[in-house]
Design a protein around this motif. Structure first.
Motif, PDB file in Angstrom:
ATOM      1  N   ARG A   1      56.135  45.707  50.494  1.00 29.72           N
ATOM      2  CA  ARG A   1      57.712  45.384  50.741  1.00 29.72           C
ATOM      3  C   ARG A   1      58.840  46.532  50.740  1.00 29.72           C
ATOM      4  O   ARG A   1      58.475  48.145  50.545  1.00 29.72           O
ATOM      5  CB  ARG A   1      57.927  45.192  49.097  1.00 29.72           C
ATOM      6  N   ARG A   2      59.468  46.474  51.804  1.00 35.57           N
ATOM      7  CA  ARG A   2      60.599  47.695  51.341  1.00 35.57           C
ATOM      8  C   ARG A   2      61.591  46.683  51.761  1.00 35.57           C
ATOM      9  O   ARG A   2      62.080  45.540  52.534  1.00 35.57           O
ATOM     10  CB  ARG A   2      60.029  48.165  53.183  1.00 35.57           C
ATOM     11  N   ARG A   3      63.013  48.380  52.441  1.00 32.30           N
ATOM     12  CA  ARG A   3      64.534  47.202  52.371  1.00 32.30           C
ATOM     13  C   ARG A   3      65.029  48.455  53.287  1.00 32.30           C
ATOM     14  O   ARG A   3      64.765  49.426  52.167  1.00 32.30           O
ATOM     15  CB  ARG A   3      64.636  46.823  50.544  1.00 32.30           C
ATOM     16  N   GLY A   4      65.585  47.737  53.468  1.00 30.20           N
ATOM     17  CA  GLY A   4      66.657  48.466  54.936  1.00 30.20           C
ATOM     18  C   GLY A   4      66.362  48.392  56.256  1.00 30.20           C
ATOM     19  O   GLY A   4      66.357  47.106  56.648  1.00 30.20           O
ATOM     20  N   THR A   5      67.169  49.041  57.211  1.00 30.06           N
ATOM     21  CA  THR A   5      66.945  48.463  58.256  1.00 30.06           C
ATOM     22  C   THR A   5      65.266  48.182  58.833  1.00 30.06           C
ATOM     23  O   THR A   5      64.261  49.311  59.295  1.00 30.06           O
ATOM     24  CB  THR A   5      67.865  50.126  59.247  1.00 30.06           C
ATOM     25  N   THR A   6      65.144  47.012  59.584  1.00 37.12           N
ATOM     26  CA  THR A   6      64.231  46.979  60.075  1.00 37.12           C
ATOM     27  C   THR A   6      63.162  47.890  61.015  1.00 37.12           C
ATOM     28  O   THR A   6      62.617  48.374  61.068  1.00 37.12           O
ATOM     29  CB  THR A   6      64.217  45.360  60.675  1.00 37.12           C
ATOM     30  N   GLN A   7      63.757  48.477  61.927  1.00 41.84           N
ATOM     31  CA  GLN A   7      63.315  48.909  62.979  1.00 41.84           C
ATOM     32  C   GLN A   7      63.136  50.353  62.326  1.00 41.84           C
ATOM     33  O   GLN A   7      62.214  50.774  62.790  1.00 41.84           O
ATOM     34  CB  GLN A   7      64.733  49.662  64.484  1.00 41.84           C
ATOM     35  N   ASP A   8      64.292  51.131  61.258  1.00 42.89           N
ATOM     36  CA  ASP A   8      63.994  51.898  61.112  1.00 42.89           C
ATOM     37  C   ASP A   8      62.252  52.169  59.741  1.00 42.89           C
ATOM     38  O   ASP A   8      61.158  52.969  59.927  1.00 42.89           O
ATOM     39  CB  ASP A   8      64.420  52.681  59.744  1.00 42.89           C
ATOM     40  N   ILE A   9      62.320  50.574  59.376  1.00 39.44           N
ATOM     41  CA  ILE A   9      61.505  50.684  58.520  1.00 39.44           C
ATOM     42  C   ILE A   9      59.468  50.714  59.538  1.00 39.44           C
ATOM     43  O   ILE A   9      59.039  50.947  58.683  1.00 39.44           O
ATOM     44  CB  ILE A   9      61.794  49.337  57.466  1.00 39.44           C
ATOM     45  N   LEU A  10      59.963  49.960  60.425  1.00 41.44           N
ATOM     46  CA  LEU A  10      59.255  49.995  61.308  1.00 41.44           C
ATOM     47  C   LEU A  10      58.467  51.105  61.922  1.00 41.44           C
ATOM     48  O   LEU A  10      56.815  50.773  61.786  1.00 41.44           O
ATOM     49  CB  LEU A  10      58.984  48.756  61.828  1.00 41.44           C
ATOM     50  N   ASN A  11      59.156  51.964  62.009  1.00 41.65           N
ATOM     51  CA  ASN A  11      59.086  53.167  62.549  1.00 41.65           C
ATOM     52  C   ASN A  11      58.399  54.130  61.429  1.00 41.65           C
ATOM     53  O   ASN A  11      57.682  54.841  62.022  1.00 41.65           O
ATOM     54  CB  ASN A  11      60.327  54.187  63.200  1.00 41.65           C
ATOM     55  N   GLU A  12      58.538  54.439  60.117  1.00 45.38           N
ATOM     56  CA  GLU A  12      58.220  54.816  59.270  1.00 45.38           C
ATOM     57  C   GLU A  12      56.725  54.482  58.928  1.00 45.38           C
ATOM     58  O   GLU A  12      56.224  54.809  59.011  1.00 45.38           O
ATOM     59  CB  GLU A  12      59.430  54.704  57.724  1.00 45.38           C
ATOM     60  N   LEU A  13      56.442  52.351  58.839  1.00 44.00           N
ATOM     61  CA  LEU A  13      54.929  52.108  58.545  1.00 44.00           C
ATOM     62  C   LEU A  13      54.848  52.522  60.182  1.00 44.00           C
ATOM     63  O   LEU A  13      53.262  53.077  60.086  1.00 44.00           O
ATOM     64  CB  LEU A  13      55.376  50.733  58.391  1.00 44.00           C
ATOM     65  N   LEU A  14      54.596  53.264  60.974  1.00 45.84           N
ATOM     66  CA  LEU A  14      53.790  53.643  62.294  1.00 45.84           C
ATOM     67  C   LEU A  14      53.184  54.854  61.970  1.00 45.84           C
ATOM     68  O   LEU A  14      52.332  55.077  62.401  1.00 45.84           O
ATOM     69  CB  LEU A  14      54.516  52.675  63.853  1.00 45.84           C
ATOM     70  N   GLU A  15      54.207  55.319  61.454  1.00 42.55           N
ATOM     71  CA  GLU A  15      54.252  56.965  61.119  1.00 42.55           C
ATOM     72  C   GLU A  15      52.723  56.544  60.169  1.00 42.55           C
ATOM     73  O   GLU A  15      51.998  57.555  60.519  1.00 42.55           O
ATOM     74  CB  GLU A  15      54.800  57.661  61.522  1.00 42.55           C
ATOM     75  N   GLU A  16      53.239  56.493  59.193  1.00 43.02           N
ATOM     76  CA  GLU A  16      52.586  56.501  58.150  1.00 43.02           C
ATOM     77  C   GLU A  16      50.879  55.249  58.412  1.00 43.02           C
ATOM     78  O   GLU A  16      49.981  56.285  57.512  1.00 43.02           O
ATOM     79  CB  GLU A  16      53.086  55.237  56.926  1.00 43.02           C
ATOM     80  N   THR A  17      51.329  54.743  58.800  1.00 45.89           N
ATOM     81  CA  THR A  17      49.588  54.216  59.029  1.00 45.89           C
ATOM     82  C   THR A  17      48.779  54.071  59.888  1.00 45.89           C
ATOM     83  O   THR A  17      47.782  53.544  59.992  1.00 45.89           O
ATOM     84  CB  THR A  17      49.802  52.670  58.779  1.00 45.89           C
ATOM     85  N   GLY A  18      49.320  54.691  61.322  1.00 49.01           N
ATOM     86  CA  GLY A  18      48.362  54.709  62.988  1.00 49.01           C
ATOM     87  C   GLY A  18      48.312  53.411  63.704  1.00 49.01           C
ATOM     88  O   GLY A  18      48.392  53.333  64.571  1.00 49.01           O
ATOM     89  N   ALA A  19      49.554  51.983  62.795  1.00 48.76           N
ATOM     90  CA  ALA A  19      49.420  51.474  63.559  1.00 48.76           C
ATOM     91  C   ALA A  19      49.356  51.497  65.051  1.00 48.76           C
ATOM     92  O   ALA A  19      50.263  52.014  65.296  1.00 48.76           O
ATOM     93  CB  ALA A  19      50.126  50.180  63.589  1.00 48.76           C
ATOM     94  N   THR A  20      48.863  50.941  65.443  1.00 51.89           N
ATOM     95  CA  THR A  20      49.420  50.356  67.263  1.00 51.89           C
ATOM     96  C   THR A  20      49.957  49.222  67.824  1.00 51.89           C
ATOM     97  O   THR A  20      50.398  48.440  69.072  1.00 51.89           O
ATOM     98  CB  THR A  20      48.321  51.044  67.946  1.00 51.89           C
TER      99      THR A  20
END
Length: 483
Positions: A75-94
């Motif tokens: 669960r996260r709260r904030g701007t969708t694009q910013d949160i997805l960018n953070e998660l992509l960097e944290e997890t290496g998701a492609t």
């Protein structure tokens, strides 16, 4: 070669079964289910108080279901694009997968997010997880959107569509390390007062509860649905609408369950019982609501029928408040509005009664009613809410003719023939004989005294004379029609 990781961006699809985005992600490799609370991105329609209550408990339930598969909900709260960018960097998701939404603000947000992800080289795919027929797939012979339900639904039923629902995944592969997740309470979805106390007695959110309710409905209620759905005094409806709105159930799951209990539906024909047939048509009305919202997005604020832009709506904060709080002096209206406040719900028939009263008897605008429903209904759905209010007000697609004005007394006789519903929700009238219960202002003084009713003190005098209000509403409509 390492196993690829996919973020599944969840919104109004809070379930594991018949979940196309989740299923596709599971077939690809590791899965990170994510919910991003971003009310600021919902345009003019951020979730109301009752919806937030349901969302809190639905997210809680989904996390429990995921943990049974060795996964969890981030669960996260904030701007969708910013949160997805953070998660992509944290997890290496492609890859990021999600199920589509069809509200105007969601469509614009999803387009922007998808373009940004693709520009970053991230695989971005969306799926249909909430409709039987997506809005652009059903067109008239003139290649235009439908504005009348019956030909729309006939066109849907004539379309070759698979209504089979997909099973839930048996396992989900987790990432080597989970990203951080906000505690659910930090989303601040629950009210700070005790307004929601009776919600807990009335509802249980989450897909397991939704599936139990669906089984109970198809086994016990659907056969008499066509006769009982308009009753307010007992539970004759499905009560599946909040589960469907939050995606704890899909329409394919509902369709499959009704078919299984009633017999197969051949294309263009039906061997279902009358109750099941009428119920599936109600599912069709939901499809029609999304068809209209997609093709006519301005209808959330403006009437589809242009002439109603000139309708002389009245303004009265006092009368609006009396309607909202169930203090109109019309017992069936007040019972329904109090049930709404207490439980976040009222049956569809009483929704039409109270909407007609607001827009025809009081001549207050349908937009004000739509806003109140949006904040107080646990099943508040932008497409359904818009269609319902414009239908009753006579200003939308396939609208009820404006001269159809619900008579509260006659409607109470049909929806609550023994007065049980009124007595439950308007207890100050509970001991009044049924003969006077629907119109207490007509009761003899001795009957009112015996029941402990003092009109204007213990219970309001009627706000309007219904017959005079009806005539005034029709006169206003005639002026608009002829202008």
């Amino acid at each position: 070669m390492s196993t690829p990781t996919t973020i599944v961006w969840l919104r109004q699809d809070l379930r594991l079964a018949d979940q196309p985005a989740l299923r596709r992600a599971a077939s690809r490799g590791r899965v990170i289910p994510v919910y991003i609370y971003a009310p600021e991105e919902e345009g003019d329609w951020p979730p109301g108080g009752a919806s937030r209550w349901w969302l809190h408990h639905s997210l809680e339930s989904l996390d429990e279901q995921l943990r049974q598969l060795g996964s969890r909900l981030i669960r996260r709260r904030g701007t969708t694009q910013d949160i997805l960018n953070e998660l992509l960097e944290e997890t290496g998701a492609t890859a990021v997968y999600w199920n589509r939404r069809y509200e105007p603000a969601a469509i614009e947000r999803d387009k922007t997010v998808k373009a940004a992800l693709l520009a970053m080289g991230v695989q971005a795919e969306s799926f249909n997880g909430s409709l039987l027929y997506e809005p652009w797939t059903i067109r008239t012979k003139q290649d235009a959107p439908y504005q009348v339900f019956t030909p729309f639904w006939k066109a849907c039923l004539a379309t070759e569509t698979v209504h089979e629902s997909l099973p839930a995944p048996r396992e989900l592969v987790s990432p080597p390390k989970w990203p951080k997740s906000l505690p659910l309470d930090e989303l601040e979805l629950l009210p700070s007062n005790s307004w929601d106390a009776q919600f807990y007695e009335t509802w249980q959110a989450g897909a397991p509860a939704a599936e139990r309710r669906l089984r109970q409905f198809v086994n016990e209620t659907v056969r008499r649905y066509h006769e009982d759905r308009d009753r307010a005094d007992f539970d004759g409806s499905s009560r599946l609408s909040p589960h469907l709105h939050f995606g704890e159930l899909s329409p394919r799951q509902i369709w499959a369950a009704v078919e299984k209990s009633s017999g197969k539906v051949p294309a263009g024909k039906s061997k279902l019982g009358q109750g099941a047939e009428v119920f599936l048509k109600e599912v069709g009305w939901r499809e029609f609501a999304y068809h209209l919202l997609y093709h006519f997005p301005s209808t959330t604020k403006e009437p589809l029928r242009e002439q109603f832009r000139r309708f002389p709506w009245r303004r009265s904060a006092t009368e609006l408040w009396s309607w909202q709080r169930g203090q109109t002096g019309f017992p069936i209206v007040d019972a329904a509005m109090r049930q709404l406040w207490a439980t976040g719900y009222m049956p569809n028939r009483t929704r039409m009664i109270v909407a007609s009263f607001l827009t025809k008897d009081l001549r207050l605008s349908w937009q004000q009613g739509a806003r109140w429903f949006w904040d107080t209904l646990v099943d508040a759905d932008l497409a359904n809410n818009t269609l319902g209010w414009q239908w009753t007000a006579g200003c939308g697609a396939d609208a009820a003719p404006y001269f159809r004005v619900f008579n509260p007394t006659m409607q109470a006789e049909k929806a609550d023939p023994h007065g049980d519903y009124i007595r439950r929700w308007v207890p100050e009238l509970a001991t009044l004989p049924t003969k006077w219960l629907r119109e207490p202002w007509t009761a003899p003084a001795e009957e009112l005294a015996a029941a402990g009713v003092k009109l204007g003190e213990t219970y309001p005098q009627p706000m309007v004379d219904h017959h005079e209000a009806r005539d005034a509403a029709l006169a206003a409509y005639e002026r608009v029609k002829n202008s």
